[in-house]
Motif scaffolding. Structure first.
Motif, PDB file in Angstrom:
ATOM      1  N   ALA A  93      -6.266  -1.160  11.996  1.00 18.31           N
ATOM      2  CA  ALA A  93      -5.684  -0.899  10.524  1.00 18.31           C
ATOM      3  C   ALA A  93      -4.500   0.778  10.784  1.00 18.31           C
ATOM      4  N   SER A  94      -4.951   1.162  11.963  1.00 21.09           N
ATOM      5  CA  SER A  94      -3.953   2.428  12.366  1.00 21.09           C
ATOM      6  C   SER A  94      -2.388   1.267  12.868  1.00 21.09           C
ATOM      7  N   TRP A  95      -2.114   1.077  13.778  1.00 20.42           N
ATOM      8  CA  TRP A  95      -1.339  -0.031  14.506  1.00 20.42           C
ATOM      9  C   TRP A  95      -0.697  -0.243  13.238  1.00 20.42           C
ATOM     10  N   ALA A  96      -0.690  -1.269  12.750  1.00 23.82           N
ATOM     11  CA  ALA A  96      -0.980  -1.981  11.133  1.00 23.82           C
ATOM     12  C   ALA A  96      -0.224  -0.320  10.207  1.00 23.82           C
ATOM     13  N   ALA A  97      -0.972   0.391  10.301  1.00 24.78           N
ATOM     14  CA  ALA A  97       0.340   1.096   9.494  1.00 24.78           C
ATOM     15  C   ALA A  97       1.338   1.755   9.760  1.00 24.78           C
ATOM     16  N   SER A  98       0.732   2.345  10.978  1.00 28.03           N
ATOM     17  CA  SER A  98       2.322   2.630  12.316  1.00 28.03           C
ATOM     18  C   SER A  98       3.463   1.844  12.074  1.00 28.03           C
ATOM     19  N   ARG A  99       2.896   0.451  12.069  1.00 28.57           N
ATOM     20  CA  ARG A  99       4.360  -0.668  12.689  1.00 28.57           C
ATOM     21  C   ARG A  99       4.850  -0.986  11.169  1.00 28.57           C
ATOM     22  N   PHE A 100       4.278  -1.156  10.082  1.00 27.42           N
ATOM     23  CA  PHE A 100       4.901  -1.494   8.349  1.00 27.42           C
ATOM     24  C   PHE A 100       4.609  -0.057   7.339  1.00 27.42           C
ATOM     25  N   GLY A 101       3.967   0.331   7.719  1.00 21.31           N
ATOM     26  CA  GLY A 101       4.214   1.834   6.847  1.00 21.31           C
ATOM     27  C   GLY A 101       2.627   1.767   5.979  1.00 21.31           C
ATOM     28  N   THR A 102       1.599   2.558   5.443  1.00 19.19           N
ATOM     29  CA  THR A 102       1.022   2.717   4.972  1.00 19.19           C
ATOM     30  C   THR A 102       0.927   2.072   3.466  1.00 19.19           C
ATOM     31  N   PHE A 122     -10.364  -9.815   4.273  1.00 26.27           N
ATOM     32  CA  PHE A 122      -9.280  -9.523   5.714  1.00 26.27           C
ATOM     33  C   PHE A 122      -8.632  -8.660   5.261  1.00 26.27           C
ATOM     34  N   GLY A 123      -8.982  -8.871   3.436  1.00 23.78           N
ATOM     35  CA  GLY A 123      -8.067  -8.002   2.246  1.00 23.78           C
ATOM     36  C   GLY A 123      -8.655  -6.653   2.645  1.00 23.78           C
ATOM     37  N   GLY A 124     -10.367  -6.529   2.337  1.00 23.95           N
ATOM     38  CA  GLY A 124     -10.930  -5.787   1.655  1.00 23.95           C
ATOM     39  C   GLY A 124     -11.028  -4.464   2.470  1.00 23.95           C
ATOM     40  N   GLY A 125     -10.985  -5.114   3.687  1.00 22.13           N
ATOM     41  CA  GLY A 125     -11.763  -4.373   5.203  1.00 22.13           C
ATOM     42  C   GLY A 125     -10.359  -3.104   5.936  1.00 22.13           C
ATOM     43  N   LEU A 126      -9.011  -3.414   5.660  1.00 27.23           N
ATOM     44  CA  LEU A 126      -7.549  -2.267   5.641  1.00 27.23           C
ATOM     45  C   LEU A 126      -7.784  -1.256   4.305  1.00 27.23           C
ATOM     46  N   LEU A 127      -8.302  -1.919   3.280  1.00 28.48           N
ATOM     47  CA  LEU A 127      -8.017  -0.957   2.260  1.00 28.48           C
ATOM     48  C   LEU A 127      -9.068   0.759   2.037  1.00 28.48           C
ATOM     49  N   MET A 128      -9.792   0.464   2.631  1.00 26.36           N
ATOM     50  CA  MET A 128      -9.773   1.682   2.500  1.00 26.36           C
ATOM     51  C   MET A 128      -9.755   2.717   3.845  1.00 26.36           C
ATOM     52  N   PRO A 129      -9.449   2.244   5.356  1.00 28.86           N
ATOM     53  CA  PRO A 129      -8.862   3.259   6.136  1.00 28.86           C
ATOM     54  C   PRO A 129      -8.037   3.516   5.748  1.00 28.86           C
ATOM     55  N   ILE A 130      -7.155   2.652   5.500  1.00 31.52           N
ATOM     56  CA  ILE A 130      -5.696   2.824   4.848  1.00 31.52           C
ATOM     57  C   ILE A 130      -5.275   4.072   3.956  1.00 31.52           C
ATOM     58  N   GLY A 131      -6.422   3.688   2.924  1.00 33.21           N
ATOM     59  CA  GLY A 131      -6.870   4.273   1.119  1.00 33.21           C
ATOM     60  C   GLY A 131      -6.521   5.913   2.544  1.00 33.21           C
ATOM     61  N   MET A 132      -7.709   6.171   2.831  1.00 34.62           N
ATOM     62  CA  MET A 132      -7.853   7.496   3.826  1.00 34.62           C
ATOM     63  C   MET A 132      -6.752   8.080   4.021  1.00 34.62           C
ATOM     64  N   MET A 133      -6.301   7.274   4.777  1.00 36.15           N
ATOM     65  CA  MET A 133      -4.367   7.689   5.490  1.00 36.15           C
ATOM     66  C   MET A 133      -3.639   8.038   4.921  1.00 36.15           C
ATOM     67  N   ILE A 134      -3.386   7.536   3.751  1.00 33.07           N
ATOM     68  CA  ILE A 134      -2.061   7.647   2.727  1.00 33.07           C
ATOM     69  C   ILE A 134      -2.799   9.147   1.762  1.00 33.07           C
ATOM     70  N   MET A 135      -4.361   9.036   1.724  1.00 34.89           N
ATOM     71  CA  MET A 135      -4.515  10.556   0.720  1.00 34.89           C
ATOM     72  C   MET A 135      -4.975  11.720   1.878  1.00 34.89           C
ATOM     73  N   GLU A 193       6.465   3.625  12.361  1.00 41.43           N
ATOM     74  CA  GLU A 193       6.965   3.701  13.551  1.00 41.43           C
ATOM     75  C   GLU A 193       7.703   1.652  13.667  1.00 41.43           C
ATOM     76  N   PRO A 194       8.393   1.587  13.954  1.00 38.61           N
ATOM     77  CA  PRO A 194       9.185   0.436  13.583  1.00 38.61           C
ATOM     78  C   PRO A 194       9.046  -0.686  15.197  1.00 38.61           C
ATOM     79  N   GLY A 195       9.019   0.075  16.050  1.00 37.13           N
ATOM     80  CA  GLY A 195       9.104   0.326  17.454  1.00 37.13           C
ATOM     81  C   GLY A 195       7.822   0.067  18.152  1.00 37.13           C
ATOM     82  N   ARG A 196       6.596   0.341  17.490  1.00 38.52           N
ATOM     83  CA  ARG A 196       5.284   0.173  18.162  1.00 38.52           C
ATOM     84  C   ARG A 196       4.579  -0.476  18.034  1.00 38.52           C
ATOM     85  N   LYS A 197       4.070  -1.658  18.759  1.00 39.66           N
ATOM     86  CA  LYS A 197       4.055  -2.899  19.143  1.00 39.66           C
ATOM     87  C   LYS A 197       1.922  -2.951  19.324  1.00 39.66           C
ATOM     88  N   ILE A 198       1.838  -4.146  19.276  1.00 36.23           N
ATOM     89  CA  ILE A 198       0.336  -4.301  18.845  1.00 36.23           C
ATOM     90  C   ILE A 198      -0.585  -4.568  19.971  1.00 36.23           C
TER      91      ILE A 198
END
Length: 514
Positions: free
Chosen positions: A74-83, A119-132, A200-205
């Motif tokens: 979740a953290s990498w995906a949010a930084s790489r592609f945006g929440t 796989f879809g549901g797993g990111l909803l809560m952590p990404i949602g907490m970041m956004i909020m 952050e477009p440059g961040r690698k996994i």
């Protein structure tokens, strides 16, 4: 220029935050409800797909394992592609999985589609907490967690009610199709309401970390989940994946402290408040979610209630939580979480301990009152604990902290469920074990009673119900002790307004008003 509103009430959530919160709560409701609502459909899956209870249980286990595997990204995906992009992509994947689940033709296809849904549901809560957390700011994170806590605490209660109702009036397909209208509304809502441009477009996994942590968590939780079916931890199917998973997680811990951008930044544990919060959250999740498994089982197995009625009997728990959660959220922002968490844990311990005395005819008024007291405690506990961790973080740390808390909560909940299940099944009397395995089948039940020397089925069933009720009571002793142990780390939670480490000096800098 500072607006008068924000200056007068910096601790209150504004309209813009509530707009964002609407999207996040919709996603959280779908994700969390789907964990519990499918449990109601287990007997239906067994009948419809001609499978065993163990086979049907994979519709829950597969979803849980998918959550565990994807949460660390979740953290990498949010930084790489945006929440915003990640959240919307997760919603779409969850919706696709939901539709596919409704179209499943056998238990194998259902399990596969549940993994996609997970796989879809797993990111909803952590990404949602970041956004909020970013939308509200760290000084109002307690109020934010109170909003997010509604679906997290009501999911286990509303799931059985919704699932039972849908199966009764329609079919099992609607357990999944109900997500479609909610998901479409959330998707359109997210497109207009969520902020963009935080990637952050440059961040690698961290590929090595991903190859260690995701399969490590999945294997470990597979072993824990299998313990419920095997009724012991001393089975190769349980301890082998748990050992392999623990080794992979251990390797990741070593790797995380040696790389610059790990998949999960464990250096956050240097933050004392976060460290204490994580320990408290782990113990609380094991105790609370482990005990929550027992309530509907008692009402269904011992008292003979329907799944729908069992869910309704649990409603006082949700009502209690809804009363205290908003108050605890606002006050946590002002005076810290310590006092509320300690009080909440005491209330939960009182409520859980009331079930130690349950029998075959215990008053429903007494049990509902105990559940209401638990609910009051729940509203003062779970979200303030998470608030105490996230409120001390800044910038990129919020993404890592949110991911870390969600991963630990998922793991701890699964461990608690497995441990309580094994303890309960181990303590069951031989007659109760055999009757539980009969699964309510009349012919099998009569055969079991005959094998145990009961020529009078009524007397045998009475003995089974009495023994089973006693075992539930004994298991609640363990649950009460686990809740009481949570008081130890909770005692060290802050009892003052939370400020991020290093932020105190920032607040001393004069601010020019213009």
């Amino acid at each position: 220029m500072t607006s008068p509103a924000s200056a007068a009430a910096p601790d209150k959530l504004g309209r813009d935050v509530f707009v964002v919160a609407g999207v996040i709560v919709l996603g959280a409701i779908m994700s969390i409800l789907d964990v519990t609502v499918v449990s109601v459909a287990q007997p239906t899956f067994i009948t419809e797909f001609g499978t065993t209870s163990a086979g049907a249980a994979w519709s829950m286990t597969g979803y849980t394992l998918a959550l565990a595997a994807v949460i660390p990204t979740a953290s990498w995906a949010a930084s790489r592609f945006g929440t915003k992009r990640v959240y919307m992509a997760s919603l779409i994947l969850f919706l696709i999985g939901s539709v596919l689940c409704a179209l499943a033709w056998n238990i194998g296809s259902l399990v596969a589609f549940r993994v996609i849904q997970g796989f879809g549901g797993g990111l909803l809560m952590p990404i949602g907490m970041m956004i909020m957390t970013r939308a509200a700011g760290p000084e109002r994170v307690g109020s934010v967690m109170a909003v997010l806590g509604i679906p997290m605490l009501l999911g286990p209660i509303m799931g059985p009610i919704l699932g039972g109702w849908l199966i009764e009036i329609a079919s099992w397909h609607w357990v999944f199709l109900i997500n479609v209208p909610i998901g479409v509304i959330a998707l359109v809502y997210a497109w207009f309401a969520l902020p963009a441009g935080d990637q952050e477009p440059g961040r690698k996994i961290d590929v090595p970390g991903l190859l260690m942590l995701s399969p490590g968590l999945a294997l470990f939780l597979f072993g824990v989940s299998s313990s419920a079916e095997e009724r012991t931890f001393n089975a190769p199917r349980v301890y082998i994946p748990m050992i392999i998973g623990a080794i992979l997680i251990g390797l990741f811990v070593r790797h995380a402290f040696r790389t610059t951008h790990p998949l999960l930044d464990l250096r956050l544990f240097r933050n004392r408040t976060l460290r204490i919060s994580v320990i408290t959250m782990s113990l609380f999740a094991m105790a609370f979610f482990g005990a929550s498994l027992l309530y509907p089982q008692y009402f269904i197995v011992v008292r003979g209630e329907s799944t729908l009625m069992a869910g309704l009997l649990l409603a006082p728990q949700g009502i209690g939580a809804m009363l205290t959660m908003p108050i605890a959220g606002r006050m946590t922002d002002k005076i810290g979480p310590g006092k509320f968490v300690l009080t909440g844990l005491v209330l939960i311990a009182i409520g859980v301990s009331a079930f130690i005395t349950i029998g075959t005819d215990t008053s429903y008024w007494f049990l509902c009152a105990a559940l209401f007291v638990q609910g009051l405690g729940m509203g003062m506990t779970m979200m303030p604990i998470m608030s105490s961790a996230l409120a001390t973080l800044r910038g990129p740390e919020i993404s890592d902290g949110s991911t870390l808390m969600n991963a630990i909560q998922q793991t701890s909940s699964s461990i608690g469920t497995g441990v309580i299940t094994v303890i309960f099944t181990t303590m069951l009397a031989p007659l109760s074990q055999a009757m539980m395995q009969a699964g309510g089948d009349e012919d099998k039940s009569l055969k079991v009673l005959a094998e145990h020397g009961y020529t009078d089925p009524k007397a045998g069933i009475g003995a089974f119900l009495s023994d089973t009720a006693s075992t539930y009571g004994d298991t609640f002793i363990i649950a009460t002790v686990l809740v009481a142990l949570t008081l130890i780390p909770a005692f060290f939670l802050p009892r003052r307004k939370l400020v991020a480490e290093g932020a105190a000096d920032e607040q001393k800098v004069p601010v020019a008003m213009h």
